[in-house]
Design an enzyme around this catalytic site. Sequence first.
Site, short mmCIF file in Angstrom:
data_model
loop_
_atom_site.label_atom_id
_atom_site.label_comp_id
_atom_site.label_asym_id
_atom_site.label_seq_id
_atom_site.Cartn_x
_atom_site.Cartn_y
_atom_site.Cartn_z
CG ASN A 90 -1.50 1.23 1.63
OD1 ASN A 90 -2.40 1.71 0.95
ND2 ASN A 90 -1.00 1.83 2.71
CE1 TYR A 158 0.47 8.47 -5.96
CE2 TYR A 158 -1.43 9.34 -7.15
CZ TYR A 158 -0.90 8.65 -6.07
OH TYR A 158 -1.74 8.13 -5.11
N1 NAP Z 1 -4.99 9.81 0.15
C1 NAP Z 1 -5.47 9.77 -1.09
O1 NAP Z 1 -6.24 10.67 -1.51
C2 NAP Z 1 -5.14 8.61 -2.00
C3 NAP Z 1 -5.89 8.43 -3.17
C4 NAP Z 1 -5.59 7.36 -4.02
C5 NAP Z 1 -4.55 6.48 -3.70
N2 NAP Z 1 -3.83 6.68 -2.56
C6 NAP Z 1 -2.75 5.72 -2.26
O2 NAP Z 1 -3.01 5.13 -1.00
C7 NAP Z 1 -1.79 4.65 -0.45
C8 NAP Z 1 -1.70 5.07 1.02
O3 NAP Z 1 -1.60 6.48 1.09
P1 NAP Z 1 -2.28 7.35 2.23
O4 NAP Z 1 -3.30 8.20 1.60
O5 NAP Z 1 -2.66 6.48 3.36
O6 NAP Z 1 -1.07 8.33 2.60
P2 NAP Z 1 -0.04 8.36 3.79
O7 NAP Z 1 -0.76 8.48 5.10
O8 NAP Z 1 0.96 9.39 3.41
O9 NAP Z 1 0.62 6.90 3.75
C9 NAP Z 1 1.74 6.59 2.98
C10 NAP Z 1 2.48 5.49 3.72
O10 NAP Z 1 3.57 5.02 2.94
C11 NAP Z 1 4.73 4.98 3.76
N3 NAP Z 1 5.90 5.15 2.92
C12 NAP Z 1 6.13 6.12 2.00
N4 NAP Z 1 7.31 5.91 1.37
C13 NAP Z 1 7.84 4.79 1.93
C14 NAP Z 1 9.03 4.06 1.71
N5 NAP Z 1 9.93 4.45 0.79
N6 NAP Z 1 9.26 2.94 2.45
C15 NAP Z 1 8.37 2.54 3.39
N7 NAP Z 1 7.21 3.19 3.62
C16 NAP Z 1 6.96 4.30 2.90
C17 NAP Z 1 4.53 6.11 4.77
O11 NAP Z 1 5.24 5.87 5.97
P3 NAP Z 1 6.66 6.46 6.39
O12 NAP Z 1 6.67 7.91 6.05
O13 NAP Z 1 6.67 6.18 7.87
O14 NAP Z 1 7.67 5.67 5.65
C18 NAP Z 1 3.05 5.95 5.05
O15 NAP Z 1 2.83 4.94 6.01
C19 NAP Z 1 -0.68 5.22 -1.33
O16 NAP Z 1 -0.24 4.22 -2.24
C20 NAP Z 1 -1.37 6.33 -2.10
O17 NAP Z 1 -0.74 6.60 -3.33
C21 NAP Z 1 -4.11 7.71 -1.69
#
Ligand code: NAP
Length: 253
Positions: A90, A158
């Site tokens: 994720n 992205y």
């Molecule tokens: N929020 C939206 O509107 C939305 C919409 C469509 C899709 N998504 C997708 O949903 C997924 C989850 O995102 P979210 O919205 O929950 O955002 P978020 O709260 O920013 O979560 C992102 C997570 O990924 C981890 N992460 C980022 N880079 C990393 C790395 N290199 N290694 C290990 N962990 C890493 C971050 O943790 P650390 O910083 O602790 O590493 C965090 O736990 C993502 O794939 C995002 O693209 C989100």
Amino acid sequence: MFSLNDKVAIVTGASSGIGRAAAKLFAAQGAKVVVTARRQAELDALVDEIASEGGEAAALAGDVRDAKHNEALVDLAENRFGGLDVAFNNVGTVGRMAPIEDLERAEWDEVMETNLASAFLAAKHQVPAMRRRGGGSLIFTSSFVGYQTAGMPGMAAYAAAKAGLVGLTKAMAADLGTQGIRVNALLPGGTDTGMATFETDEQRAFVEGLHALKRIARPEEIAQAALYLASDASSFTTGTALLADGGVSINKI
Ligand SMILES: NC(=O)c1ccc[n+]([C@@H]2O[C@H](COP(=O)([O-])OP(=O)(O)OC[C@H]3O[C@@H](n4cnc5c(N)ncnc54)[C@H](OP(=O)(O)O)[C@@H]3O)[C@@H](O)[C@H]2O)c1
């Protein structure tokens, strides 16, 4: 039907947002959960929270762009909990939003590595473990961005990475179907996490208005869709791109 009793799951990106909500939901549904992200303190707090709610989890902090970290996560699932049944891959990052000519190669690479190459590295180590278990469910978090009609400005890397995950999903599902391993992509709409930050109320209202439901999701709502794909409730679902997007892909404003 949605139970994850006796199952072991890896959830990446579990320190916040959708991954955190999914780890809690999976544990509440009976799974033993291995959680990862880079922020150790957030993961430790999550493990404690899951334990206080009667669940079981183990944390291993690290970077999902590192092959060794992906291998270590699978080892932890097998050594601590006896195997691997579910992987919710994720992690994601949007990167800096910019028109294509202003994007630096390093910025492109970071977004592709974090969203797409990490999925390959995760799957490479997870699939053999699931095969040893006789089957499993892999889920990749893609996005409405780059899918169907939802082109968004300033998000080239992205969008390319997230569309790549849908291709990866289909190819892997075709490869692994005979082995009882299902592979699906989950495509959230706008979701209220640290990733979706708005500088003004107007900006937030604009994004909410893009969705047919006129709001963005709570992370827990996306976690429910992940639970469906993780559990036997989706036993005949593989190779799909499941939209849980509040209608942002079909909405015409
Ligand atoms: N929020 C939206 O509107 C939305 C919409 C469509 C899709 N998504 C997708 O949903 C997924 C989850 O995102 P979210 O919205 O929950 O955002 P978020 O709260 O920013 O979560 C992102 C997570 O990924 C981890 N992460 C980022 N880079 C990393 C790395 N290199 N290694 C290990 N962990 C890493 C971050 O943790 P650390 O910083 O602790 O590493 C965090 O736990 C993502 O794939 C995002 O693209 C989100």
